[in-house]
Design a protein around this motif. Structure first.
Motif, short mmCIF file in Angstrom:
data_model
loop_
_atom_site.label_atom_id
_atom_site.label_comp_id
_atom_site.label_asym_id
_atom_site.label_seq_id
_atom_site.Cartn_x
_atom_site.Cartn_y
_atom_site.Cartn_z
N ALA A 141 4.55 -10.62 -8.68
CA ALA A 141 3.71 -9.70 -7.98
C ALA A 141 3.44 -8.56 -8.70
O ALA A 141 1.98 -7.99 -8.71
CB ALA A 141 4.69 -9.04 -6.72
N ALA A 163 -0.54 -7.62 -9.70
CA ALA A 163 -0.73 -6.09 -9.30
C ALA A 163 -1.60 -5.41 -10.51
O ALA A 163 -2.60 -4.78 -10.48
CB ALA A 163 0.17 -5.34 -8.69
N GLU A 190 -4.70 -6.96 -11.33
CA GLU A 190 -5.96 -6.71 -10.20
C GLU A 190 -6.45 -5.21 -10.49
O GLU A 190 -7.59 -4.94 -10.38
CB GLU A 190 -5.43 -7.26 -8.94
N LEU A 209 -2.20 -16.16 -4.09
CA LEU A 209 -1.87 -14.64 -4.22
C LEU A 209 -3.01 -13.82 -3.50
O LEU A 209 -4.27 -14.13 -3.61
CB LEU A 209 -2.19 -14.39 -5.55
N TRP A 218 -3.37 -9.13 -2.27
CA TRP A 218 -3.17 -7.75 -2.31
C TRP A 218 -3.65 -7.01 -1.20
O TRP A 218 -4.88 -7.34 -0.82
CB TRP A 218 -2.86 -7.23 -3.55
N LEU A 232 1.02 -0.56 -2.49
CA LEU A 232 0.55 -1.68 -2.80
C LEU A 232 1.11 -2.84 -2.46
O LEU A 232 2.36 -2.94 -2.85
CB LEU A 232 0.09 -1.63 -4.42
N ILE A 233 0.54 -3.62 -1.80
CA ILE A 233 1.37 -4.93 -0.92
C ILE A 233 0.84 -5.99 -1.82
O ILE A 233 -0.36 -6.33 -1.94
CB ILE A 233 1.43 -4.95 0.42
N VAL A 234 1.91 -6.97 -2.21
CA VAL A 234 1.18 -8.27 -2.78
C VAL A 234 1.87 -9.25 -1.85
O VAL A 234 3.09 -9.27 -1.85
CB VAL A 234 1.67 -8.45 -4.37
N CYS A 235 1.20 -10.17 -1.58
CA CYS A 235 1.59 -11.61 -0.94
C CYS A 235 1.21 -12.57 -1.89
O CYS A 235 0.23 -12.86 -2.47
CB CYS A 235 0.68 -11.94 0.43
N ALA A 291 4.74 -3.79 -4.28
CA ALA A 291 4.63 -3.60 -5.74
C ALA A 291 4.61 -2.20 -6.46
O ALA A 291 5.17 -1.93 -7.53
CB ALA A 291 3.26 -4.27 -6.16
N ARG A 350 -10.33 -3.74 -5.33
CA ARG A 350 -10.45 -5.01 -4.22
C ARG A 350 -11.96 -5.41 -3.79
O ARG A 350 -12.02 -6.71 -4.10
CB ARG A 350 -9.75 -4.40 -3.06
#
Length: 147
Positions: free
Chosen positions: A33, A37, A40, A87, A89, A100-103, A119, A134
């Motif tokens: 993650a 992050a 990205e 992946l 986010w 900031l969220i990461v899946c 993250a 994004r």
């Protein structure tokens, strides 16, 4: 014949899944993650929350339950995906704070579960930069669909 039936016919009375060190597994997810992050949106665009946990050395059998404040899972079941892993986010707003969220879905093609990690914390400027990054990342994708 199902695999379990074959095992029984071969004389195996029972078996158990191997034990998993959940803290080490959470560290693996945290490394993925955090790296995703940074790739990205850039390291300077968020205050990392996973980096220290990801590289910390834990004594054998120490359970670090604080990690579950930043690493969790999605309780829903999803059908297998065509992708091996997925992946993605996004940004989660909690009052004035933006995170900031990461899946992560490892082995998505096998129907494995999804994990959700916090993250980092975004500043106002970083929040706007994250949204812009994004949009740019989506524009670079061939299928133009969100991850």
């Amino acid at each position: 014949m199902a695999d379990i039936d074959r095992l029984a016919s071969d004389g195996l009375a029972n078996f158990a899944s191997p034990a998993i060190d959940t803290v080490k597994f959470c560290q693996l997810l945290a490394k993925i993650a955090h790296s995703f992050a940074v790739a990205e949106i850039g390291l300077g665009n968020f205050q990392p929350l996973l980096a220290d946990f990801a590289v910390r050395s834990f004594p054998l059998r120490e359970q670090y339950t604080d990690c579950y404040h930043l690493v969790g899972g999605d309780p829903k079941s999803y059908a297998p995906s065509e992708a091996l892993h997925t992946l993605g986010w996004g940004v989660w707003q909690n009052g004035l704070e933006a995170y900031l969220i990461v899946c992560i879905r490892l082995f998505a093609s096998l129907g494995a579960p999804s994990y959700v990690l916090v993250a980092g914390k975004l500043t106002c400027e970083a929040h706007h930069e994250a949204v812009r990054a994004r949009a740019e990342a989506l524009a670079r994708r061939p299928d133009k669909t969100p991850a």
